[in-house]
Design a protein around this motif. Sequence first.
Motif, mmCIF file in Angstrom:
data_model
loop_
_atom_site.group_PDB
_atom_site.id
_atom_site.type_symbol
_atom_site.label_atom_id
_atom_site.label_comp_id
_atom_site.label_asym_id
_atom_site.label_seq_id
_atom_site.Cartn_x
_atom_site.Cartn_y
_atom_site.Cartn_z
ATOM 1 N N VAL A 1 13.597 38.614 -33.743
ATOM 2 C CA VAL A 1 13.499 38.964 -32.344
ATOM 3 C C VAL A 1 12.027 39.015 -31.951
ATOM 4 N N ARG A 2 11.656 38.095 -31.069
ATOM 5 C CA ARG A 2 10.309 38.094 -30.516
ATOM 6 C C ARG A 2 10.440 38.168 -29.005
ATOM 7 N N SER A 3 9.450 38.725 -28.360
ATOM 8 C CA SER A 3 9.488 38.809 -26.907
ATOM 9 C C SER A 3 9.295 37.420 -26.311
ATOM 10 N N ALA A 4 9.728 37.281 -25.066
ATOM 11 C CA ALA A 4 9.537 36.014 -24.362
ATOM 12 C C ALA A 4 8.054 35.695 -24.250
ATOM 13 N N ALA A 5 7.238 36.704 -24.048
ATOM 14 C CA ALA A 5 5.794 36.485 -23.931
ATOM 15 C C ALA A 5 5.212 35.952 -25.237
ATOM 16 N N GLU A 6 5.669 36.491 -26.353
ATOM 17 C CA GLU A 6 5.180 36.028 -27.657
ATOM 18 C C GLU A 6 5.598 34.583 -27.912
ATOM 19 N N VAL A 7 6.834 34.263 -27.617
ATOM 20 C CA VAL A 7 7.317 32.894 -27.811
ATOM 21 C C VAL A 7 6.567 31.949 -26.872
ATOM 22 N N ASN A 8 6.324 32.389 -25.645
ATOM 23 C CA ASN A 8 5.583 31.574 -24.695
ATOM 24 C C ASN A 8 4.182 31.266 -25.217
ATOM 25 N N GLU A 9 3.542 32.228 -25.852
ATOM 26 C CA GLU A 9 2.222 31.993 -26.438
ATOM 27 C C GLU A 9 2.275 30.919 -27.521
ATOM 28 N N HIS A 10 3.337 30.927 -28.305
ATOM 29 C CA HIS A 10 3.513 29.897 -29.342
ATOM 30 C C HIS A 10 3.716 28.519 -28.711
ATOM 31 N N ILE A 11 4.462 28.491 -27.611
ATOM 32 C CA ILE A 11 4.680 27.222 -26.908
ATOM 33 C C ILE A 11 3.348 26.692 -26.370
#
Length: 59
Positions: free
Chosen positions: A11-21
């Motif tokens: 479980v990662r936050s949307a913000a964290e996943v967005n940073e990876h993108i």
Amino acid sequence: MSPDSMTPGSVRSAAEVNEHIRALWLRAGGSLSAQERAEYELLVVEWAAAIRGQVVKAA
């Protein structure tokens, strides 16, 4: 991060996943290879799930 390194159910936050993108696109220079495209697709699915989770919590 490779798609293989993702832990199912993590479980990662949307913000964290967005940073990876964003980092993926920066590394790729705006043009994704087949492997990067696969990673991007997994990240987008994870991001969408995180967004849905945030909406449910807010409701």
